[in-house]
Motif scaffolding. Sequence first.
Motif, PDB file in Angstrom:
ATOM      1  N   ALA A  13      -2.423 -11.346  -0.232  1.00 34.80           N
ATOM      2  CA  ALA A  13      -2.074 -11.674   1.147  1.00 34.80           C
ATOM      3  C   ALA A  13      -2.188 -10.485   2.086  1.00 34.80           C
ATOM      4  O   ALA A  13      -2.257 -10.660   3.292  1.00 34.80           O
ATOM      5  N   ILE A  14      -2.192  -9.253   1.527  1.00 33.18           N
ATOM      6  CA  ILE A  14      -2.240  -8.134   2.473  1.00 33.18           C
ATOM      7  C   ILE A  14      -3.652  -7.905   2.970  1.00 33.18           C
ATOM      8  O   ILE A  14      -4.579  -7.761   2.198  1.00 33.18           O
ATOM      9  N   PRO A  15      -3.821  -7.934   4.284  1.00 35.75           N
ATOM     10  CA  PRO A  15      -5.132  -7.634   4.838  1.00 35.75           C
ATOM     11  C   PRO A  15      -5.341  -6.125   4.797  1.00 35.75           C
ATOM     12  O   PRO A  15      -4.396  -5.366   4.958  1.00 35.75           O
ATOM     13  N   HIS A  16      -6.541  -5.700   4.538  1.00 37.09           N
ATOM     14  CA  HIS A  16      -6.798  -4.273   4.461  1.00 37.09           C
ATOM     15  C   HIS A  16      -8.106  -3.972   5.173  1.00 37.09           C
ATOM     16  O   HIS A  16      -9.074  -4.703   4.999  1.00 37.09           O
ATOM     17  N   PRO A  17      -8.128  -2.914   5.989  1.00 37.54           N
ATOM     18  CA  PRO A  17      -9.331  -2.666   6.790  1.00 37.54           C
ATOM     19  C   PRO A  17     -10.597  -2.515   5.953  1.00 37.54           C
ATOM     20  O   PRO A  17     -11.676  -2.921   6.383  1.00 37.54           O
TER      21      PRO A  17
ATOM     22  N   THR B 289      -0.354  -9.572  -3.415  1.00 35.24           N
ATOM     23  CA  THR B 289      -1.427  -8.582  -3.317  1.00 35.24           C
ATOM     24  C   THR B 289      -2.635  -9.143  -2.580  1.00 35.24           C
ATOM     25  O   THR B 289      -3.328  -8.423  -1.883  1.00 35.24           O
TER      26      THR B 289
ATOM     27  N   LYS C  32     -11.189  -3.981   3.249  1.00 34.63           N
ATOM     28  CA  LYS C  32     -11.486  -5.211   2.527  1.00 34.63           C
ATOM     29  C   LYS C  32     -12.371  -6.125   3.370  1.00 34.63           C
ATOM     30  O   LYS C  32     -13.130  -6.928   2.859  1.00 34.63           O
ATOM     31  N   GLY C  33     -12.214  -6.015   4.699  1.00 34.69           N
ATOM     32  CA  GLY C  33     -12.976  -6.877   5.591  1.00 34.69           C
ATOM     33  C   GLY C  33     -12.486  -8.295   5.525  1.00 34.69           C
ATOM     34  O   GLY C  33     -11.380  -8.563   5.040  1.00 34.69           O
ATOM     35  N   LYS C  34     -13.300  -9.236   6.026  1.00 34.58           N
ATOM     36  CA  LYS C  34     -12.880 -10.641   6.053  1.00 34.58           C
ATOM     37  C   LYS C  34     -13.100 -11.284   4.698  1.00 34.58           C
ATOM     38  O   LYS C  34     -14.135 -11.842   4.425  1.00 34.58           O
ATOM     39  N   THR C  35     -12.127 -11.166   3.836  1.00 26.41           N
ATOM     40  CA  THR C  35     -12.283 -11.763   2.519  1.00 26.41           C
ATOM     41  C   THR C  35     -11.792 -13.190   2.527  1.00 26.41           C
ATOM     42  O   THR C  35     -12.027 -13.937   1.597  1.00 26.41           O
TER      43      THR C  35
ATOM     44  N   SER D 159       0.832  -1.207   0.000  1.00 26.55           N
ATOM     45  CA  SER D 159       0.000   0.000   0.000  1.00 26.55           C
ATOM     46  C   SER D 159       0.861   1.250   0.000  1.00 26.55           C
ATOM     47  O   SER D 159       0.557   2.231  -0.683  1.00 26.55           O
TER      48      SER D 159
ATOM     49  N   LEU E  17      -8.077 -14.967   3.468  1.00 27.95           N
ATOM     50  CA  LEU E  17      -6.807 -14.820   2.780  1.00 27.95           C
ATOM     51  C   LEU E  17      -6.603 -16.017   1.865  1.00 27.95           C
ATOM     52  O   LEU E  17      -7.161 -17.078   2.097  1.00 27.95           O
TER      53      LEU E  17
END
Lengths: 324, 335, 335
Positions: C264-268, C262, C270-273, C223, C275
């Motif tokens: 693998a990065i958790p993002h706020p 891309t 994005k929510g619980k997608t 990011s 991994l």
Amino acid sequence: MLSAFLRRVGQTLIVLFGISVLVFLVFFATPGADPTARIAGRNASPQTMEKVRHEYGFDRPLPFQYATMMKKLFITRDLTSYANRGEQVVPEIIQAAPVTLSLVCGSAVIWLIVSVAMGTLAAAMKGSWVDRTLIMLGLVGISMPVFWLGQVANLISLSRYHDTWLFSWVPGPGYVPLTQNPLAWFKALVIPWCVLAVMFIGIYSRILRADLVALAQEDFMRTARAKGLSPARILVFHGLRTSAITYVSLFGLDFAQLLGGGALLTEVVFGLPGVGRLTYQALTNLDLPLIMATVMYSATFVVLANAVVDILYILLDPRVRDGR
Amino acid sequence: MAVNFPHSTSQPLLEVKDLCVSIPSYGRSVALIEHISFTLREREILGLVGESGSGKSVTATAIMGLLDTPGLKITGSVRFRGQELVGLSARKMRAIRGRDIAMIFQDPMTAFTPVYTVGWQIDEQIMAHERLSRKQARERTVQLLAEMGVPDPTRTANRYPHQLSGGLRQRAVIAMALSCNPTLLIADEPTTALDVTVQAQILELISTLRDTHGSSVLLITHDMGVVAETCDSVMVLYSGRIAETGLAEALFAHPRHPYTTALLNSIPPFYGERPHRLPAIAGTPPAPHERPAGCAFSPRCHDAQTICSTIPPLSPAGNGQQAACFFSTSGQQEH
Amino acid sequence: MSIPAPDTTKTLLEVRHLHKTYQLPGRKTLKAVDDISFSVRQGEVLGLVGESGCGKSTLGRCLLRLLPASSGSILFDGQDITRLSERKLRPLRQRLQMVFQDSSASLNPRRRIGDLLAEPLRVHADPINGKHTADMITARLTELLDLVGLPRSALERYPHEFSGGQKQRINIARALTLSPQLIVADEPVSALDVSVQAQIINLFADLQDQLGLTYVFISHDLSVVRQISTRVAVMYLGSIVEIGETDTVLHTPAHPYTSMLTQAIPHPTKGKTGLPAITGDIPSPVSRPSGCHFHPRCPYAQAICREKAPALENVKPSHMVSCHFPLVALQKIYV
């Protein structure tokens, strides 16, 4: 593992060779000083001078002289000291070595046990009066010179309080071989052991305490606490075991230098005919062959001890084992 | 909080009330954390987020009873399954630590004692809490390592920490933490030292623990993304105090505290429009001894008013969230 | 100071077949940088991403000749700097600067900020006016502080009096002292808190606007890299596996590794997608897998991937990838 070991042995041999060359050059190739005269001793007859010159090859080039010296030292072992009534040097050292070995080993056992106990206790009770007292005691031990402490011990045990029940068992100065009479051996050495150990106890307990206190901040010590282990187990199995790596490396070197003649003062004070005292005599008489031999002897011990420390390192620290 | 937790029963496992930790510094007492209260239910994953100095690690170590700085003062209450942990004797705390509550730390590289094999250290924890032989303990160790996705667990158990990669070591750390089936796992920045692809694997592992081991997790992190990915609920800390709490999804969608809003905005977006400049928060989080009077965030807050010089209470802000702000955006309920 | 608009068609830095190899004990070699070629145009920001051990930091140091390259060439402004003598390199050093991750370690704690910043000016003469006079130095230091947003009083203070973010500003100011053209920044925001990180990213962007700088920006955080970079190069085990325009690479990756990163990065937001299923750790750079180094972790690997290393080739104009089966057909378009 084997190749690492062999490499280590090879390194040791190279270092020993280097030291022997250096020592040889210092004593026998110093410009302006004739080694013949020094080996033959004061007021030597021209015949003796000639004999020495030929025997040691001082009329030949340096490498030959070196080879002759090493041959006399290690192979024929007939290096002779003229300054000292024609006595052979190597047997003298071989005779003195067990005395020093007895003194140093016994002392090392005492200082190992006491310093580990003191250091661990102080670290466990960090900040308390016990800790402060132990630190003070250690400092006192470090600041007392060994020759003074030895004289005081002699004074107390052999003259002032010799007739009391406490010290009547103490024999006079001297040494009794272990094989001859184990009890007498022990009696003759127990006070020298303690005297020699005092300073090392002071140093090693302080080092260990500092190391353990520093380790307490490590992440793995926190993990050990989070596992719910008892404080004693954390201290011994996680703290002390890790500190052993530092401790052993220092211990090995001190032990070796003592074996190599570093216990000189203690030996002189207690009349123990060890290597240290031999070196002392050689130096006062400027007995070149004997100096050469004792220096080589002590160098061998320091280098060997270094190698042993390295091997212990490999056993104690798995990270070293993998060459990292 | 009358909130539905999708994965958890409503049994409270850990109840923290008014937890305060302070240390003496230059003759006065400095509060590291102030009035931290929260409830962790069974099989719930709660995220504790905050920047450096927010007190998130202090909170966790206080719960574990691992704070031992001289002069440190802990007040308030930590009830674990009804048992009060604050002031519990060292011996009783030790029996809980590692057995009922386990903790994993940030750096897996330094978490293990370097001179023992990983298996030995896991065995050690099992044998400290249960009457098992070394052989039985090792059987469980190998099984745990296998459950954590460690390839060739029998061999790995016999390896030294430095011989394992970061990801494997963190798996081993988690295996060790779970070795006595703890009901609560406290994970302090468990993935911060790891690479993203490895982090993804470890987060995946942590989120499955409640199903495989029935554990609740208190996840401490500075990474909002990690929280969003793994946690049911979130508690945002700022300078030793709670700024906002709520369900993860709701909180990230509609933050009620200006700090949470600003913090989320200052993360560079991975998708969508790239702003030329990021909406950054001016200044830095205050250190505990320089915490301003009143709302600690007020000097950095756009909407600060005179009233912000008093400490705002944590109050309901709609949608099950609570925020410690006089101007929390509760009025504008969104759907 | 008026800065002419940078000529963005000009190539400022060109790297050709760069290698950096370390000999390890036991006849092992570590190829930290393995045949890397790329170029950076003036005024551009090239983001260099990858996980630990991918060689991105080694590459960064090689670019400034802080480490000697094993083979290959680096052309700065058309001049090959790999084989220049240290004396001939010195004038070029003014135009090439570096900013490191650990802001504290790069500042001597015993020296005032003023001294630290003035040092390069005392060592290097001005290309036009010769030696710097005291007045010139004072003027330049004031200008620098204004540029990086520090108060002028900072000159009289010591590094420990500053927070992490401010220290990084000082480091940036020091890098700017001699008006460089290219700055290599190695993880410059990784050690900072999220709220401070945004400030420093903005500072990098502002400085680029004002001074027409060119950056090589090294980071593990996708990011952050996306926020600042014009183009992105993805590294894996010593090689560039993909390079192209930022959003093309990050949103429509052609290399399976980039795609894995891309996702693998958790993002706020994005929510619980969930991994992605990622297997395996990053192999050690000492024992890299044969063929395509990524094949053991690649879901699409075929027999050829084990045998033959793919070359870095265009999939589209200005988008290069080294993969036998680039993901162009499988692309997911994000909005």
